[in-house]
Design a protein around this motif. Structure first.
Motif, PDB file in Angstrom:
ATOM      1  N   ILE A  69     -13.141  35.679  11.956  1.00 22.08           N
ATOM      2  CA  ILE A  69     -13.212  35.528  10.501  1.00 22.08           C
ATOM      3  C   ILE A  69     -12.131  36.335   9.775  1.00 22.08           C
ATOM      4  O   ILE A  69     -12.216  36.558   8.584  1.00 22.08           O
ATOM      5  CB  ILE A  69     -14.628  35.872   9.967  1.00 22.08           C
ATOM      6  CG1 ILE A  69     -15.155  37.181  10.565  1.00 22.08           C
ATOM      7  CG2 ILE A  69     -15.587  34.733  10.280  1.00 22.08           C
ATOM      8  CD1 ILE A  69     -16.558  37.562  10.108  1.00 22.08           C
ATOM      9  N   HIS A  70     -11.121  36.750  10.517  1.00 16.18           N
ATOM     10  CA  HIS A  70     -10.004  37.475   9.901  1.00 16.18           C
ATOM     11  C   HIS A  70      -8.769  37.286  10.783  1.00 16.18           C
ATOM     12  O   HIS A  70      -8.647  37.925  11.822  1.00 16.18           O
ATOM     13  CB  HIS A  70     -10.376  38.959   9.767  1.00 16.18           C
ATOM     14  CG  HIS A  70      -9.222  39.818   9.333  1.00 16.18           C
ATOM     15  ND1 HIS A  70      -9.131  41.151   9.659  1.00 16.18           N
ATOM     16  CD2 HIS A  70      -8.125  39.547   8.595  1.00 16.18           C
ATOM     17  CE1 HIS A  70      -8.029  41.662   9.151  1.00 16.18           C
ATOM     18  NE2 HIS A  70      -7.394  40.707   8.506  1.00 16.18           N
ATOM     19  N   ASN A  71      -7.890  36.382  10.355  1.00 20.08           N
ATOM     20  CA  ASN A  71      -6.659  36.134  11.109  1.00 20.08           C
ATOM     21  C   ASN A  71      -5.677  35.441  10.182  1.00 20.08           C
ATOM     22  O   ASN A  71      -6.059  34.894   9.163  1.00 20.08           O
ATOM     23  CB  ASN A  71      -6.959  35.268  12.335  1.00 20.08           C
ATOM     24  CG  ASN A  71      -7.568  33.951  11.926  1.00 20.08           C
ATOM     25  OD1 ASN A  71      -6.868  33.022  11.534  1.00 20.08           O
ATOM     26  ND2 ASN A  71      -8.892  33.859  11.974  1.00 20.08           N
TER      27      ASN A  71
ATOM     28  N   GLY B 113      -5.727  34.212   4.074  1.00 21.99           N
ATOM     29  CA  GLY B 113      -4.414  34.365   3.456  1.00 21.99           C
ATOM     30  C   GLY B 113      -4.263  35.767   2.881  1.00 21.99           C
ATOM     31  O   GLY B 113      -5.182  36.283   2.253  1.00 21.99           O
ATOM     32  N   HIS B 114      -3.111  36.382   3.104  1.00 22.31           N
ATOM     33  CA  HIS B 114      -2.854  37.657   2.411  1.00 22.31           C
ATOM     34  C   HIS B 114      -2.634  37.312   0.937  1.00 22.31           C
ATOM     35  O   HIS B 114      -1.768  36.510   0.621  1.00 22.31           O
ATOM     36  CB  HIS B 114      -1.579  38.321   2.918  1.00 22.31           C
ATOM     37  CG  HIS B 114      -1.611  38.657   4.382  1.00 22.31           C
ATOM     38  ND1 HIS B 114      -0.954  37.919   5.321  1.00 22.31           N
ATOM     39  CD2 HIS B 114      -2.211  39.668   5.047  1.00 22.31           C
ATOM     40  CE1 HIS B 114      -1.146  38.463   6.516  1.00 22.31           C
ATOM     41  NE2 HIS B 114      -1.895  39.517   6.389  1.00 22.31           N
ATOM     42  N   ALA B 115      -3.388  37.936   0.036  1.00 25.60           N
ATOM     43  CA  ALA B 115      -3.332  37.489  -1.355  1.00 25.60           C
ATOM     44  C   ALA B 115      -2.802  38.528  -2.340  1.00 25.60           C
ATOM     45  O   ALA B 115      -2.163  38.172  -3.323  1.00 25.60           O
ATOM     46  CB  ALA B 115      -4.721  37.034  -1.804  1.00 25.60           C
TER      47      ALA B 115
ATOM     48  N   TYR C 142      -9.712  35.148   1.720  1.00 28.35           N
ATOM     49  CA  TYR C 142      -8.365  35.730   1.619  1.00 28.35           C
ATOM     50  C   TYR C 142      -8.476  37.242   1.587  1.00 28.35           C
ATOM     51  O   TYR C 142      -9.571  37.790   1.576  1.00 28.35           O
ATOM     52  CB  TYR C 142      -7.580  35.182   0.421  1.00 28.35           C
ATOM     53  CG  TYR C 142      -8.266  35.247  -0.926  1.00 28.35           C
ATOM     54  CD1 TYR C 142      -8.188  36.389  -1.719  1.00 28.35           C
ATOM     55  CD2 TYR C 142      -8.954  34.140  -1.437  1.00 28.35           C
ATOM     56  CE1 TYR C 142      -8.784  36.428  -2.978  1.00 28.35           C
ATOM     57  CE2 TYR C 142      -9.554  34.168  -2.682  1.00 28.35           C
ATOM     58  CZ  TYR C 142      -9.469  35.324  -3.454  1.00 28.35           C
ATOM     59  OH  TYR C 142     -10.057  35.358  -4.687  1.00 28.35           O
ATOM     60  N   GLU C 143      -7.314  37.883   1.605  1.00 27.86           N
ATOM     61  CA  GLU C 143      -7.316  39.327   1.862  1.00 27.86           C
ATOM     62  C   GLU C 143      -6.702  40.120   0.721  1.00 27.86           C
ATOM     63  O   GLU C 143      -5.722  39.708   0.107  1.00 27.86           O
ATOM     64  CB  GLU C 143      -6.525  39.574   3.160  1.00 27.86           C
ATOM     65  CG  GLU C 143      -6.281  41.051   3.444  1.00 27.86           C
ATOM     66  CD  GLU C 143      -5.831  41.328   4.871  1.00 27.86           C
ATOM     67  OE1 GLU C 143      -5.984  40.446   5.747  1.00 27.86           O
ATOM     68  OE2 GLU C 143      -5.308  42.427   5.100  1.00 27.86           O
ATOM     69  N   ILE C 144      -7.318  41.262   0.445  1.00 30.75           N
ATOM     70  CA  ILE C 144      -6.750  42.236  -0.492  1.00 30.75           C
ATOM     71  C   ILE C 144      -6.387  43.501   0.286  1.00 30.75           C
ATOM     72  O   ILE C 144      -7.207  44.040   1.018  1.00 30.75           O
ATOM     73  CB  ILE C 144      -7.743  42.542  -1.651  1.00 30.75           C
ATOM     74  CG1 ILE C 144      -7.211  43.676  -2.554  1.00 30.75           C
ATOM     75  CG2 ILE C 144      -9.133  42.929  -1.128  1.00 30.75           C
ATOM     76  CD1 ILE C 144      -8.071  43.963  -3.792  1.00 30.75           C
TER      77      ILE C 144
ATOM     78  N   PRO D 175     -14.596  45.110   5.104  1.00 31.51           N
ATOM     79  CA  PRO D 175     -13.547  46.111   5.328  1.00 31.51           C
ATOM     80  C   PRO D 175     -12.995  45.983   6.745  1.00 31.51           C
ATOM     81  O   PRO D 175     -13.755  45.715   7.678  1.00 31.51           O
ATOM     82  CB  PRO D 175     -14.292  47.457   5.190  1.00 31.51           C
ATOM     83  CG  PRO D 175     -15.673  47.139   4.736  1.00 31.51           C
ATOM     84  CD  PRO D 175     -15.945  45.707   5.050  1.00 31.51           C
ATOM     85  N   HIS D 176     -11.685  46.139   6.897  1.00 29.58           N
ATOM     86  CA  HIS D 176     -11.117  46.052   8.253  1.00 29.58           C
ATOM     87  C   HIS D 176     -10.088  47.147   8.518  1.00 29.58           C
ATOM     88  O   HIS D 176      -9.690  47.845   7.602  1.00 29.58           O
ATOM     89  CB  HIS D 176     -10.551  44.652   8.517  1.00 29.58           C
ATOM     90  CG  HIS D 176      -9.436  44.232   7.600  1.00 29.58           C
ATOM     91  ND1 HIS D 176      -9.591  43.284   6.623  1.00 29.58           N
ATOM     92  CD2 HIS D 176      -8.146  44.612   7.541  1.00 29.58           C
ATOM     93  CE1 HIS D 176      -8.435  43.100   6.005  1.00 29.58           C
ATOM     94  NE2 HIS D 176      -7.552  43.895   6.527  1.00 29.58           N
ATOM     95  N   HIS D 177      -9.691  47.264   9.771  1.00 28.74           N
ATOM     96  CA  HIS D 177      -8.916  48.418  10.276  1.00 28.74           C
ATOM     97  C   HIS D 177      -9.240  49.667   9.460  1.00 28.74           C
ATOM     98  O   HIS D 177      -8.375  50.327   8.907  1.00 28.74           O
ATOM     99  CB  HIS D 177      -7.412  48.131  10.405  1.00 28.74           C
ATOM    100  CG  HIS D 177      -6.658  47.652   9.197  1.00 28.74           C
ATOM    101  ND1 HIS D 177      -6.710  48.289   7.982  1.00 28.74           N
ATOM    102  CD2 HIS D 177      -5.805  46.616   9.047  1.00 28.74           C
ATOM    103  CE1 HIS D 177      -5.906  47.657   7.146  1.00 28.74           C
ATOM    104  NE2 HIS D 177      -5.362  46.633   7.760  1.00 28.74           N
TER     105      HIS D 177
ATOM    106  N   THR E 290      -9.597  38.948  15.173  1.00 30.27           N
ATOM    107  CA  THR E 290      -8.306  39.288  15.793  1.00 30.27           C
ATOM    108  C   THR E 290      -7.323  39.986  14.858  1.00 30.27           C
ATOM    109  O   THR E 290      -6.546  40.818  15.288  1.00 30.27           O
ATOM    110  CB  THR E 290      -7.609  38.026  16.325  1.00 30.27           C
ATOM    111  OG1 THR E 290      -7.363  37.136  15.234  1.00 30.27           O
ATOM    112  CG2 THR E 290      -8.454  37.338  17.383  1.00 30.27           C
ATOM    113  N   ASP E 291      -7.303  39.589  13.563  1.00 31.69           N
ATOM    114  CA  ASP E 291      -6.210  39.984  12.649  1.00 31.69           C
ATOM    115  C   ASP E 291      -4.870  39.500  13.221  1.00 31.69           C
ATOM    116  O   ASP E 291      -3.829  40.125  13.024  1.00 31.69           O
ATOM    117  CB  ASP E 291      -6.188  41.488  12.384  1.00 31.69           C
ATOM    118  CG  ASP E 291      -5.550  41.829  11.036  1.00 31.69           C
ATOM    119  OD1 ASP E 291      -5.023  40.922  10.366  1.00 31.69           O
ATOM    120  OD2 ASP E 291      -5.569  43.025  10.662  1.00 31.69           O
ATOM    121  N   HIS E 292      -4.912  38.398  13.961  1.00 35.51           N
ATOM    122  CA  HIS E 292      -3.701  37.810  14.544  1.00 35.51           C
ATOM    123  C   HIS E 292      -2.771  37.378  13.414  1.00 35.51           C
ATOM    124  O   HIS E 292      -3.228  36.938  12.374  1.00 35.51           O
ATOM    125  CB  HIS E 292      -4.109  36.595  15.382  1.00 35.51           C
ATOM    126  CG  HIS E 292      -3.133  36.221  16.439  1.00 35.51           C
ATOM    127  ND1 HIS E 292      -1.977  35.549  16.169  1.00 35.51           N
ATOM    128  CD2 HIS E 292      -3.140  36.431  17.779  1.00 35.51           C
ATOM    129  CE1 HIS E 292      -1.307  35.352  17.302  1.00 35.51           C
ATOM    130  NE2 HIS E 292      -1.986  35.883  18.294  1.00 35.51           N
TER     131      HIS E 292
HETATM  132 ZN   LIG Z   1      -5.403  41.069   7.864  1.00 33.53          ZN
END
Ligand SMILES: [Zn+2]
Length: 495
Positions: free
Chosen positions: A8-10, A39-41, A92-94, A134-136, A206-208
Motif C-alpha cells: 500500500i505504499h510504492n 504518487g508523491h504529492a 498519495y504521499e506527503i 506514517p512510514h520510514h 515496499t516504498d519501491h
Molecule cells: Zn514513499
C-alpha cells in the motif's frame, strides 16, 4: 478469515519514480491481492533551493507537478484496475520534516488531490474513508521521521514498520537503515511509540520507486479479512487486523481471548493463542508482553520430519550478470500433489532517484512475473532476474511449492532446459544447485524440503498477571533466511 497480501505504499513514473502505472498494476496483480499506487504529492516544509539541495528540490518539484497534471487519469486507471481478484486503493504521499512522511490510503475513487501542511489536515479535507500511514518513521526527528508527540491514532490506525528503507521496530531490529537519508533514531521507533501508550497496528510495504509493488524482500502488508473486497480489507485495516512481513508470506494467527490482533479488550485472565506457518526454517517466535519477551519458541529445537503429509520446497534463481535473464521453470509431482505455491519475484531495485544512476524510465521492470498451477497439477513459472547488487544484496527471485505426499513422492523439475528429479526423502537430505554456463553464470538452487513438522507452530498459554492498566502483547517471527513477520499488538485493559 483469510490472510490477504498487499503493498500500500510504492511509487512509479506517475511522479518522480520510474516505470508506467500500467506496468506497476500488472506486476502487483501477479503476486498480490491488493495494492495502492502512491504518487508523491507535496512537501510543505521542503528545503530552500541552494546549490547543494538543487538536485533534490528539482526532482521533487517536477514529480509533484507531474502528479497534479495527471491526477484525473491516475485515479481513473487505479479505479478501473479494482476487481474481485485484485483490490486497488487510492492514495498519495506527503513528505514532512515536522510530522514525518505519510501516505494517504483511501477506498474513495473520488479522492481529491489537495495541498495542506499536515497529514491531519489532509485527512480532514479529503472526505470519508481516508487514513494517513506514517512510514520510514525511524529517521532523525525533524528529518522526515515520525514525531510521536504529534501521532494521532484516529487518522493513523496502522504504521509502516518495514520497507526498502529498513526496519523501524526497535534499536536492535534486523535491517537497520542504510539509505542516504541516514540512520534510524531510537526516539522514533515502534517500541518508543508503544511505550508512550499509543495504540496502532503494523503493516509493511515496499516504498519501491521503479514500479514493482510487491517486489520480494522489500515489505508487504498482511491483512486478515473475510473476503477480498475493498470494504472488507478496509474494515480490517481500520480494526488493525494486520501484520507486516519483510517478504516471505508467513501465515500468522494471533488472538487473546478469541480477539484478533489489533483488538482492544478488557480482561484479567488472558488466553493467548498463536498459529504460525513459516516459508523457511524457523529461527524463533517471540511473544512480547509490554515489549518484554514473554514466551519464546526456539527454532533450534529438533522436530522429526513427518513421513507423510506436507512439505515445502523453495527454488531460487538469479546470480549471473547485471542484464535481465529469463527463467522458465516447471515442477510436476509423482505419487503426490502440488497443492499450493507462492512466488517471490523481484525486479530492478530503485529506492530514490540518484544523480549518478539512470534507468529506462518507462520500460524498467516491464518484466515477466508469471506463475500457474495447471489442471494437471503441474506448477509453471517464468520470471526475469538481474545479477545481485553485491554479495550481500541479493536480486534473486524464488518460488515455494507446497507438496502433499510422503517420502516416496517424486518431484521432476525442468528449469531452462535442465532437468532434476528427486524424491521427498532425498530432498529432505540434500538440495541441488546448477549453473547455466561454466563460469560466472546465472544459476538456480533447489532448497532442501521443509517438512510440516518444521514449518507449523503453535502457542497456547494463559497469562493471569495484569501489570499495567493496559498491557499489550505482540508477536514477532524470524526465519533463518532473515525473513520476518511483525504482528500487530493486542491491547488488554485490566478494567
Ligand atoms: Zn514513499
Amino acid at each position: 478469515m483469510n490472510v490477504y497480501w498487499g503493498d500500500i505504499h510504492n511509487h512509479c513514473g506517475i511522479t518522480y519514480g520510474f516505470g508506467s502505472l500500467e506496468n506497476a498494476i500488472r506486476r502487483a496483480k501477479s503476486q498480490l491481492d491488493f495494492a495502492a499506487f502512491t504518487g508523491h504529492a507535496m512537501w510543505p516544509d521542503m528545503y530552500e533551493k541552494t546549490p547543494e539541495t538543487e538536485f533534490v528540490v528539482n526532482f521533487h518539484e517536477k514529480g509533484f507537478q507531474k502528479l497534479k497534471e495527471h491526477w484525473e487519469e491516475v485515479r481513473k486507471t487505479v479505479a478501473e484496475a479494482n476487481s474481485p481478484e485484485f483490490v486497488t486503493f487510492q492514495g498519495y504521499e506527503i513528505h514532512s520534516r515536522e510530522y514525518g512522511d505519510h501516505h494517504l490510503l483511501s477506498i474513495n475513487d473520488e479522492l481529491p488531490l489537495v495541498y495542506r501542511t499536515s497529514p491531519a489536515e489532509l485527512v480532514r479535507d479529503c472526505g470519508k474513508n481516508v487514513i494517513a500511514i506514517p512510514h520510514h518513521i525511524g529517521y532523525t526527528p525533524g528529518y522526515r521521521g515520525i514525531d510521536w508527540s504529534k501521532y494521532r491514532g484516529d487518522i493513523s490506525p496502522v504504521v509502516e514498520v518495514f520497507s526498502k528503507h529498513g526496519c523501524s521496530m526497535s534499536e536492535d531490529a534486523d535491517y537497520p537503515y542504510y539509505h542516504n537519508m541516514g540512520p534510524r533514531d531510537t526516539r522514533n521507533l515502534v517500541d518508543e511509540g508503544l511505550r508512550r501508550g499509543n495504540r496502532f497496528g503494523f503493516v509493511a510495504s515496499t516504498d519501491h520507486h521503479a514500479g514493482f509493488p510487491g517486489s520480494y524482500g522489500d515489505g508487504l502488508a498482511a491483512v486478515v479479512a473475510e473476503e477480498r473486497t475493498r470494504e472488507s480489507l478496509w474494515n480490517a485495516i481500520l480494526a488493525r487486523r494486520t501484520y507486516a512481513v519483510t517478504g516471505d508470506k508467513i501465515l500468522c494467527e494471533f488472538k487473546v481471548n478469541d480477539s484478533w490482533m489489533g483488538s482492544e479488550i478488557t480482561a484479567k485472565k488472558r488466553h493467548i493463542c498463536a498459529k504460525v506457518e513459516t516459508e523457511g526454517t524457523l529461527n524463533k517466535i517471540i511473544l512480547y508482553k509490554n515489549l518484554r519477551p514473554y514466551y519464546i519458541v526456539n527454532g533450534e529445537i529438533f522436530q522429526e520430519a513427518n513421513k507423510e503429509g506436507c512439505y515445502k520446497i523453495r527454488i531460487e534463481m538469479g546470480w549471473g550478470k547485471s542484464d535481465l535473464f529469463r527463467w522458465n521453470g516447471s515442477v510436476q509431482a509423482e505419487n503426490g500433489e502440488i497443492i499450493d505455491y507462492r512466488t517471490y519475484f523481484r525486479g530492478i531495485s530503485v529506492l530514490a532517484p540518484s544523480a549518478s544512476e539512470s534507468y529506462d524510465e518507462n520500460e524498467i521492470n516491464n518484466i515477466e512475473t508469471y506463475s500457474c498451477l495447471t489442471d494437471d497439477g503441474e506448477f509453471e513459472w517464468r520470471c526475469d532476474t538481474v545479477g545481485n547488487k553485491s554479495t550481500l544484496h541479493p536480486s534473486t527471485s524464488s518460488v515455494v511449492i507446497k507438496v502433499q505426499g510422503d517420502l516416496s513422492t517424486r518431484l521432476n523439475f525442468q528449469i531452462n532446459g535442465k532437468s532434476y528429479s528427486a524424491t521427498i526423502e532425498e530432498l529432505l537430505a540434500y538440495g541441488y544447485t546448477n549453473h547455466m554456463e561454466y563460469y560466472h553464470s546465472h544459476a538456480f538452487k533447489i532448497y532442501k524440503a521443509i517438512p510440516e513438522s518444521r514449518y507449523l507452530f503453535q502457542i497456547d498459554i494463559n497469562d493471569c498477571d495484569p501489570e499495567n492498566d493496559c498491557d499489550f502483547y505482540h508477536l514477532e517471527v524470524a526465519q533463518n533466511n532473515r525473513q520476518w513477520a511483525f504482528v500487530s499488538p493486542i491491547y488488554v485493559e485490566r478494567r
